[in-house]
Write a protein that holds these residues in place. Structure first.
Motif, PDB file in Angstrom:
ATOM      1  N   TYR A 104       9.361  -2.740 -11.710  1.00  0.00           N
ATOM      2  CA  TYR A 104       8.210  -2.448 -10.851  1.00  0.00           C
ATOM      3  C   TYR A 104       8.671  -2.251  -9.407  1.00  0.00           C
ATOM      4  N   ALA A 105       9.582  -3.112  -8.950  1.00  0.00           N
ATOM      5  CA  ALA A 105      10.068  -3.023  -7.571  1.00  0.00           C
ATOM      6  C   ALA A 105      10.840  -1.732  -7.335  1.00  0.00           C
ATOM      7  N   VAL A 106      11.637  -1.317  -8.305  1.00  0.00           N
ATOM      8  CA  VAL A 106      12.418  -0.080  -8.162  1.00  0.00           C
ATOM      9  C   VAL A 106      11.495   1.108  -7.933  1.00  0.00           C
ATOM     10  N   VAL A 107      10.409   1.176  -8.685  1.00  0.00           N
ATOM     11  CA  VAL A 107       9.461   2.290  -8.546  1.00  0.00           C
ATOM     12  C   VAL A 107       8.834   2.288  -7.162  1.00  0.00           C
ATOM     13  N   ARG A 108       8.338   1.129  -6.719  1.00  0.00           N
ATOM     14  CA  ARG A 108       7.658   1.054  -5.407  1.00  0.00           C
ATOM     15  C   ARG A 108       8.628   1.285  -4.249  1.00  0.00           C
ATOM     16  N   LEU A 109       9.825   0.768  -4.344  1.00  0.00           N
ATOM     17  CA  LEU A 109      10.803   0.967  -3.282  1.00  0.00           C
ATOM     18  C   LEU A 109      11.255   2.421  -3.224  1.00  0.00           C
ATOM     19  N   ALA A 110      11.297   3.081  -4.356  1.00  0.00           N
ATOM     20  CA  ALA A 110      11.638   4.505  -4.372  1.00  0.00           C
ATOM     21  C   ALA A 110      10.593   5.311  -3.621  1.00  0.00           C
ATOM     22  N   TRP A 111       9.325   4.977  -3.805  1.00  0.00           N
ATOM     23  CA  TRP A 111       8.262   5.677  -3.071  1.00  0.00           C
ATOM     24  C   TRP A 111       8.422   5.469  -1.568  1.00  0.00           C
ATOM     25  N   ALA A 112       8.733   4.219  -1.180  1.00  0.00           N
ATOM     26  CA  ALA A 112       8.908   3.932   0.246  1.00  0.00           C
ATOM     27  C   ALA A 112      10.083   4.715   0.821  1.00  0.00           C
ATOM     28  N   ALA A 113      11.080   5.016  -0.007  1.00  0.00           N
ATOM     29  CA  ALA A 113      12.243   5.783   0.428  1.00  0.00           C
ATOM     30  C   ALA A 113      12.008   7.285   0.356  1.00  0.00           C
ATOM     31  N   GLY A 114      10.798   7.693  -0.028  1.00  0.00           N
ATOM     32  CA  GLY A 114      10.474   9.110  -0.095  1.00  0.00           C
ATOM     33  C   GLY A 114      10.851   9.776  -1.401  1.00  0.00           C
ATOM     34  N   THR A 174      -7.071   7.213 -20.813  1.00  0.00           N
ATOM     35  CA  THR A 174      -7.449   8.616 -20.680  1.00  0.00           C
ATOM     36  C   THR A 174      -6.516   9.402 -19.772  1.00  0.00           C
ATOM     37  N   SER A 175      -5.803   8.717 -18.874  1.00  0.00           N
ATOM     38  CA  SER A 175      -4.897   9.412 -17.946  1.00  0.00           C
ATOM     39  C   SER A 175      -3.536   9.617 -18.603  1.00  0.00           C
ATOM     40  N   GLU A 176      -2.791  10.545 -18.040  1.00  0.00           N
ATOM     41  CA  GLU A 176      -1.469  10.849 -18.575  1.00  0.00           C
ATOM     42  C   GLU A 176      -0.487   9.749 -18.205  1.00  0.00           C
ATOM     43  N   LEU A 177       0.274   9.282 -19.178  1.00  0.00           N
ATOM     44  CA  LEU A 177       1.234   8.208 -18.954  1.00  0.00           C
ATOM     45  C   LEU A 177       2.416   8.723 -18.144  1.00  0.00           C
ATOM     46  N   SER A 178       2.822   7.952 -17.136  1.00  0.00           N
ATOM     47  CA  SER A 178       3.966   8.314 -16.308  1.00  0.00           C
ATOM     48  C   SER A 178       4.795   7.078 -16.034  1.00  0.00           C
ATOM     49  N   LEU A 179       5.961   7.305 -15.414  1.00  0.00           N
ATOM     50  CA  LEU A 179       6.830   6.187 -15.073  1.00  0.00           C
ATOM     51  C   LEU A 179       6.163   5.220 -14.109  1.00  0.00           C
ATOM     52  N   ALA A 180       5.187   5.711 -13.353  1.00  0.00           N
ATOM     53  CA  ALA A 180       4.480   4.846 -12.411  1.00  0.00           C
ATOM     54  C   ALA A 180       3.630   3.812 -13.133  1.00  0.00           C
ATOM     55  N   HIS A 181       3.206   4.114 -14.373  1.00  0.00           N
ATOM     56  CA  HIS A 181       2.334   3.215 -15.102  1.00  0.00           C
ATOM     57  C   HIS A 181       3.095   2.219 -15.970  1.00  0.00           C
ATOM     58  N   ILE A 182       4.286   2.574 -16.404  1.00  0.00           N
ATOM     59  CA  ILE A 182       5.006   1.760 -17.381  1.00  0.00           C
ATOM     60  C   ILE A 182       5.232   0.320 -16.905  1.00  0.00           C
ATOM     61  N   PRO A 183       5.659   0.082 -15.657  1.00  0.00           N
ATOM     62  CA  PRO A 183       5.847  -1.311 -15.240  1.00  0.00           C
ATOM     63  C   PRO A 183       4.572  -2.132 -15.337  1.00  0.00           C
ATOM     64  N   VAL A 218       2.040   3.826   1.076  1.00  0.00           N
ATOM     65  CA  VAL A 218       3.432   3.669   0.678  1.00  0.00           C
ATOM     66  C   VAL A 218       4.019   2.373   1.248  1.00  0.00           C
ATOM     67  N   TRP A 219       3.528   1.954   2.424  1.00  0.00           N
ATOM     68  CA  TRP A 219       4.029   0.718   3.022  1.00  0.00           C
ATOM     69  C   TRP A 219       3.452  -0.499   2.324  1.00  0.00           C
ATOM     70  N   ALA A 220       2.232  -0.385   1.858  1.00  0.00           N
ATOM     71  CA  ALA A 220       1.671  -1.458   1.031  1.00  0.00           C
ATOM     72  C   ALA A 220       2.480  -1.591  -0.252  1.00  0.00           C
ATOM     73  N   GLY A 221       2.852  -0.439  -0.827  1.00  0.00           N
ATOM     74  CA  GLY A 221       3.695  -0.463  -2.019  1.00  0.00           C
ATOM     75  C   GLY A 221       5.059  -1.068  -1.741  1.00  0.00           C
ATOM     76  N   LEU A 222       5.581  -0.831  -0.523  1.00  0.00           N
ATOM     77  CA  LEU A 222       6.851  -1.424  -0.128  1.00  0.00           C
ATOM     78  C   LEU A 222       6.751  -2.945  -0.126  1.00  0.00           C
ATOM     79  N   GLY A 223       5.635  -3.447   0.404  1.00  0.00           N
ATOM     80  CA  GLY A 223       5.435  -4.892   0.417  1.00  0.00           C
ATOM     81  C   GLY A 223       5.362  -5.469  -0.982  1.00  0.00           C
ATOM     82  N   LEU A 224       4.623  -4.792  -1.855  1.00  0.00           N
ATOM     83  CA  LEU A 224       4.523  -5.262  -3.241  1.00  0.00           C
ATOM     84  C   LEU A 224       5.874  -5.175  -3.946  1.00  0.00           C
ATOM     85  N   GLY A 225       6.620  -4.099  -3.672  1.00  0.00           N
ATOM     86  CA  GLY A 225       7.929  -3.953  -4.285  1.00  0.00           C
ATOM     87  C   GLY A 225       8.886  -5.044  -3.843  1.00  0.00           C
ATOM     88  N   ALA A 226       8.874  -5.333  -2.534  1.00  0.00           N
ATOM     89  CA  ALA A 226       9.743  -6.399  -2.022  1.00  0.00           C
ATOM     90  C   ALA A 226       9.349  -7.745  -2.607  1.00  0.00           C
TER      91      ALA A 226
END
Length: 367
Positions: free
Chosen positions: A216-226, A316-325, A245-253
């Motif tokens: 989960y952290a890898v995904v969120r930190l990747a978003w913060a890194a662009g 109903t939504s398409e499954l992606s790597l963002a959802h798997i964690p 994205v910064w909120a996601g950074l906090g959750l990832g950390a």
């Protein structure tokens, strides 16, 4: 004052508040009247229906706790010396009555600690360090009234009440089973609860409990890194524009730190403070310093996963790597709970009430 009495009071008080919500017709913090109930299992329920059920559930629980206080009483041994047997419980209820009381109370505990809280409780725990540090500087730019509100406060109250009731019921359950009320030990062989057995299965549970938040952290930190890991470039740009994205950074950390701390449940530094911790180096880590926060996270994750899986969009939504964690959160909660219990079983000292556990080594164990 017994733990059953201590738990009966708050249960009765909160149940009485539920009666007020029922007859007043407003104020109930859950159900359709909750303005931000998107991930709540209770989001479709009518407060006019659920409020009296909520009140009755807690008032009946308070009565059962009072009955537990007066039944299955067990003498305390005046010394801390080991005894091969404990006195049989007095006023022991019938088997059917005992099972009915335990079934009801444990169902109420599950409702309070798993069903009522939703993803907002876990999100609040993840954001809290950022909010505390950034508040004096006005960052992040959010309305704190949205974060610290009536609905969140009631989720915290329900979680605390559920844990208090769980402790009271657990002690009575042990007492009426002829085990030590304080530690749960009896004269039977420990089996899977022995320190050695707990070390073996605890390693597997700890590995799983650390892997899920790390992913989960890898995904969120990747978003913060662009890096648009599992999402579109457009959605990442929108997150950067809104500051999400910064909120996601906090959750990832937060998740990454949690994964590292989880590994401490099977490492030497999880039992003895390392040398670089000035003032604490070489001292034993208090068991509850590890088990209390880990238990809270395990419960919060399990509750959040229940709310997450109740969302129609998940199917109903398409499954992606963002959802798997997030889909793995139930596994995370169960594994972290098991890892925490294994840590407790390995490190728990001899019981001061019954004396059991004196034969185990007090030396720190690293696995």
């Amino acid at each position: 004052m017994s733990i059953q009495i201590k738990a009966a009071g708050p249960a009765a008080a909160y149940g009485t508040l539920g009666l007020y919500w029922t007859f007043a017709g407003h104020g109930f913090p859950f159900g359709r009247d909750d303005p931000r109930n998107g991930t709540s299992v209770l989001r479709t329920l009518d407060p006019a229906v659920i409020a009296p059920i909520f009140a009755g559930m807690l008032l009946i629980t308070a009565v059962l706790l009072l009955i537990m206080h007066g039944s299955g009483s067990q003498e305390r041994h005046p010394s801390h010396e080991y005894r091969s047997e404990l006195p049989l419980p007095a006023g022991h209820p019938t088997r059917a009555a005992r099972l009915a009381m335990l079934g009801w109370c444990w169902a109420v505990v599950v409702a309070l600690v798993i069903v009522v809280p939703d993803t907002r409780l876990l999100t609040l725990a993840g954001y809290l360090p950022i909010l505390i540090v950034g508040a004096p500087f006005g960052w992040p730019p959010i309305d704190y009234g949205i974060v610290f509100n009536w609905q969140h406060a009631n989720q915290v109250v329900c979680l605390a009440l559920g844990l208090l009731v769980a402790l009271a019921v657990l002690r009575w359950q042990r007492r009426t089973a002829g085990a030590c009320e304080a530690c749960g030990r009896d004269d039977r062989a420990g089996g899977w609860t022995t320190p050695g057995a707990a070390a073996r299965w605890g390693r597997w549970a700890t590995g799983v409990a650390a892997a899920v938040p790390a992913f989960y952290a890898v995904v969120r930190l990747a978003w913060a890194a662009g890096i648009p890991f599992g999402i579109s470039d457009e959605f990442l740009a929108e997150m950067q524009r809104t500051g999400m994205v910064w909120a996601g950074l906090g959750l990832g950390a937060f998740a990454l730190a949690g994964a590292v701390l989880t590994l401490g449940l099977v490492q030497r530094w999880g039992e003895v403070f390392p040398r670089w911790m000035i003032g604490l180096a070489g001292k034993r880590v208090p068991i509850r310093l590890a088990t209390v926060p880990a238990t809270f996270v395990a419960l919060a994750v399990t509750a959040a996963s229940l709310g997450l899986y109740s969302e129609p969009e998940l199917y109903t939504s398409e499954l992606s790597l963002a959802h798997i964690p997030q889909l793995a959160w139930p596994l995370w909660g169960a594994a972290l709970g098991a890892a925490t219990y294994a840590y407790h079983l390995r490190r728990r000292p001899a019981c001061r009430d019954c004396g059991r556990g004196l034969v185990r080594s007090r030396e720190p164990q690293a696995y």
